[in-house]
Design a protein around this motif. Structure first.
Motif, short mmCIF file in Angstrom:
data_model
loop_
_atom_site.label_atom_id
_atom_site.label_comp_id
_atom_site.label_asym_id
_atom_site.label_seq_id
_atom_site.Cartn_x
_atom_site.Cartn_y
_atom_site.Cartn_z
N GLY A 20 0.81 -0.95 0.33
CA GLY A 20 0.26 -0.07 -0.63
C GLY A 20 1.14 1.42 -0.32
N GLY A 21 2.06 1.43 -0.27
CA GLY A 21 3.29 2.21 0.01
C GLY A 21 4.59 1.60 -0.73
N PHE A 22 4.58 3.58 -1.12
CA PHE A 22 6.42 3.79 -1.26
C PHE A 22 7.46 3.39 0.32
CE2 PHE A 22 4.20 5.78 -4.40
CZ PHE A 22 5.29 5.54 -5.85
N PRO A 23 7.26 3.66 0.80
CA PRO A 23 8.23 3.34 2.56
C PRO A 23 8.45 1.60 2.50
CG PRO A 23 6.17 4.96 3.12
CD PRO A 23 5.72 4.55 1.47
N MET A 24 7.57 1.06 1.89
CA MET A 24 7.99 -0.27 1.91
C MET A 24 9.36 -0.23 0.95
SD MET A 24 8.16 -3.30 3.88
CE MET A 24 7.26 -3.11 5.06
N ALA A 25 8.83 -0.22 -0.58
CA ALA A 25 9.47 -0.51 -1.74
C ALA A 25 10.86 -0.11 -1.27
CB ALA A 25 9.00 0.09 -2.81
N PHE A 26 11.00 1.66 -1.06
CA PHE A 26 12.61 1.39 -0.65
C PHE A 26 13.12 0.56 0.33
CE2 PHE A 26 10.93 5.30 -3.24
CZ PHE A 26 12.02 4.77 -4.72
N THR A 27 12.20 0.82 1.38
CA THR A 27 13.22 -0.44 2.32
C THR A 27 13.32 -1.27 2.09
OG1 THR A 27 12.10 0.55 3.97
CG2 THR A 27 12.41 -1.02 4.53
N ALA A 28 12.78 -2.11 0.73
CA ALA A 28 12.59 -3.62 -0.11
C ALA A 28 14.19 -3.12 -0.37
CB ALA A 28 11.58 -3.92 -1.06
N PHE A 29 14.20 -1.85 -1.33
CA PHE A 29 15.56 -1.23 -1.86
C PHE A 29 17.00 -1.27 -1.22
CE2 PHE A 29 18.35 1.93 -4.18
CZ PHE A 29 18.58 1.31 -5.52
N VAL A 30 16.69 -0.52 -0.17
CA VAL A 30 18.06 -0.47 0.64
C VAL A 30 18.08 -2.13 1.19
CG1 VAL A 30 18.48 0.61 2.45
CG2 VAL A 30 17.42 1.99 1.50
N ILE A 31 17.21 -2.94 1.79
CA ILE A 31 17.96 -4.05 2.10
C ILE A 31 18.69 -5.32 0.77
CG2 ILE A 31 17.10 -6.47 2.48
CD1 ILE A 31 14.85 -4.10 4.01
N ALA A 32 17.70 -4.63 -0.29
CA ALA A 32 18.84 -5.42 -1.27
C ALA A 32 20.15 -5.03 -1.74
CB ALA A 32 18.07 -5.60 -2.63
N GLU A 33 19.93 -3.29 -1.61
CA GLU A 33 21.46 -3.10 -1.95
C GLU A 33 22.17 -3.09 -0.56
OE1 GLU A 33 22.81 -1.40 -4.96
OE2 GLU A 33 21.08 -1.49 -5.96
N ALA A 34 22.20 -3.45 0.23
CA ALA A 34 23.51 -4.18 1.53
C ALA A 34 23.01 -5.25 1.56
CB ALA A 34 21.94 -4.19 2.80
N LEU A 35 21.98 -6.07 0.98
CA LEU A 35 23.14 -7.36 0.22
C LEU A 35 23.61 -7.47 -0.86
CD1 LEU A 35 19.31 -9.42 1.37
CD2 LEU A 35 21.17 -9.48 2.81
N PHE A 36 23.11 -6.98 -1.25
CA PHE A 36 24.98 -6.77 -2.23
C PHE A 36 26.20 -6.30 -2.40
CE2 PHE A 36 26.36 -4.81 -6.38
CZ PHE A 36 27.09 -5.62 -7.15
N PHE A 37 26.03 -5.51 -1.21
CA PHE A 37 27.11 -5.27 -0.75
C PHE A 37 28.23 -6.05 0.23
CE2 PHE A 37 29.53 -2.75 2.76
CZ PHE A 37 30.80 -2.27 1.49
N ILE A 38 27.11 -7.01 0.89
CA ILE A 38 27.56 -8.15 1.57
C ILE A 38 28.73 -8.67 0.93
CG2 ILE A 38 27.20 -9.96 3.19
CD1 ILE A 38 25.12 -7.60 4.26
N VAL A 39 27.48 -9.37 -0.48
CA VAL A 39 28.09 -10.44 -1.50
C VAL A 39 29.41 -10.34 -1.82
CG1 VAL A 39 27.42 -11.05 -3.86
CG2 VAL A 39 25.40 -11.25 -2.18
N LEU A 40 29.15 -8.81 -2.13
CA LEU A 40 30.27 -8.69 -3.82
C LEU A 40 31.57 -8.43 -2.63
CD1 LEU A 40 32.03 -6.10 -5.70
CD2 LEU A 40 30.89 -4.79 -4.85
N MET A 41 31.38 -7.77 -1.05
CA MET A 41 32.67 -8.66 0.04
C MET A 41 32.98 -9.44 0.10
SD MET A 41 33.80 -4.97 1.71
CE MET A 41 33.56 -4.22 -0.88
#
Length: 158
Positions: free
Chosen positions: A124-145
């Protein structure tokens, strides 16, 4: 923000991405490509947090314009990915590897907005979508490291 201004913001975001991709390509030619990729992921996380903040608090239109103008910083390492691939693989394989990377990049251009749309409709809103985006980027960073550590690539100097 008035709906009529959405096109302005979207256009500004697109132009920002082009400008930062060019800047990132120039930086990749002169510097450490892997470091630039790591910095780019961090910038993507910060950009996601910036847009999450815009969904949580009413901000002046001028701030939204500024955010759109700097949002392209999230992709500053995009050109470095292709440069790193061509440095990593033998010339006979580099073009194929770059082609695969480009295909996955294009695919992500369709998958990411679709996933964000599904999350927006489901929550029902954008906050959850951007939270998911931030989490996905953080996971990508962990994989990269993790990949950097396994290949014994320098990670200490972010």
């Amino acid at each position: 923000m008035p709906e009529a201004s959405a096109a302005l913001i979207g256009t500004l975001m697109g132009l920002s991405q082009v400008v930062f991709l060019v800047i990132g390509g120039l930086m990749a030619d002169k510097g450490d490509k892997l470091k630039l990729i790591r910095v780019s992921v961090i910038m993507a996380i910060l950009t996601g947090l910036m847009f999450l903040a815009a969904t949580l608090w009413a901000l002046p239109f001028a701030v939204l314009v500024l955010m759109a103008a700097i949002s392209g910083i999230a992709v500053i390492g995009g050109g470095a990915i292709f440069a790193l691939i061509s440095d990593t693989y033998a010339p006979a394989l580099a073009s194929a590897a770059i082609g695969y990377a480009e295909v996955f990049g294009i695919l992500s251009s369709f998958v990411a907005p679709t996933i964000m749309g599904v999350i927006i409709r489901g929550s029902g809103g954008f906050p959850m979508a951007f939270t998911a985006f931030v989490i996905a980027e953080a996971l990508f960073f962990i994989v990269l490291m993790t990949l950097c550590a396994k290949r014994r690539l320098p990670v200490a100097s972010l």
